[in-house]
Design an enzyme around this catalytic site. Sequence first.
Site, PDB file in Angstrom:
ATOM      1  N   PHE A 299       3.822  -3.520   2.940  1.00 27.95           N
ATOM      2  CA  PHE A 299       3.225  -2.805   2.091  1.00 27.95           C
ATOM      3  C   PHE A 299       3.127  -3.252   0.846  1.00 27.95           C
ATOM      4  CE2 PHE A 299       6.009  -0.216   5.008  1.00 27.95           C
ATOM      5  CZ  PHE A 299       5.271   0.966   5.340  1.00 27.95           C
ATOM      6  N   ASP A 300       1.889  -3.253   0.208  1.00 29.00           N
ATOM      7  CA  ASP A 300       1.613  -3.457  -1.265  1.00 29.00           C
ATOM      8  C   ASP A 300       2.675  -2.340  -2.084  1.00 29.00           C
ATOM      9  OD1 ASP A 300       0.636  -4.243  -3.591  1.00 29.00           O
ATOM     10  OD2 ASP A 300      -1.127  -2.961  -3.688  1.00 29.00           O
ATOM     11  N   GLY A 301       2.746  -2.503  -3.379  1.00 27.94           N
ATOM     12  CA  GLY A 301       3.619  -1.361  -3.994  1.00 27.94           C
ATOM     13  C   GLY A 301       2.608  -0.369  -4.792  1.00 27.94           C
ATOM     14  N   PHE A 416      -0.420  -3.336   4.203  1.00 26.71           N
ATOM     15  CA  PHE A 416      -1.061  -2.012   3.712  1.00 26.71           C
ATOM     16  C   PHE A 416      -1.513  -2.643   2.204  1.00 26.71           C
ATOM     17  CE2 PHE A 416       1.057   0.227   7.080  1.00 26.71           C
ATOM     18  CZ  PHE A 416      -0.016   0.908   7.675  1.00 26.71           C
ATOM     19  N   ASP A 418      -4.233  -1.591  -1.479  1.00 27.47           N
ATOM     20  CA  ASP A 418      -5.302  -0.778  -1.749  1.00 27.47           C
ATOM     21  C   ASP A 418      -6.460  -1.591  -2.504  1.00 27.47           C
ATOM     22  OD1 ASP A 418      -5.147  -0.612  -5.361  1.00 27.47           O
ATOM     23  OD2 ASP A 418      -3.811  -1.626  -4.114  1.00 27.47           O
TER      24      ASP A 418
END
Length: 454
Positions: A299-301, A416, A418
Amino acid sequence: MSSGRLGRAGGAGSLALPPGPAACLSHPGRASLPRLSSLSSLSPTLSSPARPDRIRAGTWNQGSPRRPENPDQGQRPPRCRAGRKPRRSMTISRPRRNPNRPWLILVTEIVSCGLPVSGVWSVPTEAPEMVDSQPKPQNAVTIAVSSRALFRMDEEQRIYTEQGVEEYVRYQLEHENEPFSPGPAFPFVKALEAVNKQLRELYPDSEDIFDIVLMTNNHAQVGVRLINSINHYDLFIERFCMTGGNSPICYLKAYHTNLYLSADAEKVREAIDEGIAAATIFSPSKDVVVSQSQLRVAFDGDAVLFSDESERIVKAHGLDRFFEHEKAHENKPLAQGPLKGFLEALGRLQKKFYSKGLRLECPIRTYLVTARSAASSGARALKTLRSWGLETDEALFLAGAPKGPLLEKIRPHIFFDDQMFHVAGAQEMGTVAAHVPYGVAQNPRREKQSLGAQ
């Protein structure tokens, strides 16, 4: 149950139904198909009670001259016009190798009147053998995947775009015995099933497992090829939702969806707008071997696990102001982002292995891969996760460095982020990446105007 099952077919003729949505029938899944049992009434909400005016099928012994038993005494079963018996419209797949598993038959055509089905939903079933094998959606971690995420359908999509839906359906019918090639979500789904296998061994009676739903706006006629492909690869996907051209987004909440993966960016944005964790999945530029025994999710944060609060400050005031803001608010948890709930669900399943003393052998491993700097802004990210009662197995702070090379070493089943810049970098290094269309990075011009007005 708030939603039922749609499973792998074992080969049978269709049953006559009045005009309306398609439904599902259960059968024991043996090599021969002696009977069909218990067709529950269908509602698009998947949860409304049975209506007395809906047809409910009794048992049907194939090869017997007797007509189906009707549970509503005194009523005759439906027949086609001119007194003809319902014709069989198509045969679905071959029996599975496991004779003990229950199956369902997909009714792909309204045969009583010769009208095509516009959509297919999985519906509740009352057959006792079906209850124990599939979890209730509200108890499971539900992963909804689109057909183009699970399988490669590039040629089919080209035909649909250039020649229209009729030619698309014709092509699918002509090739329905040819399985699709695996798509970008395929390794992820296989890893979910590997985790489920271990969970069932440790907790035979637990429903706290992954439940995979095929969610697509495909025409119901395409369902045969999809089922054949699922059977070909031995996937355990028992729930389908095929909406015949309509958006499937409205059904995601009915299935208690924890994550929705699609190749259609517009539908993913619709899901995000509805508060559902979702991402547009992309195929990697090269094939990389991933673990067959451990599910790895990266995951990105910011704007993925967390809100886009910090990214807004960067875009509006620059990095120096961002570092000051993070230092001043180090002990204030960030607001949650769209995928926080999915990480929470993964953590819940991880704890089931921890409680058995299997922390080091846990088949689920999570990663935080963020462009934040550890020294200047990493503490707030970690403290936010702690405040939620969550953790990731590894936390990687790259301070703006490219993520692709690091992801190549991790080899996650899915990553993932954004920002499409990071998604593209991951693709180049062979990582299946998924774009989360949330936050200030999605519409810079509009967000810049709103920030300037604050």
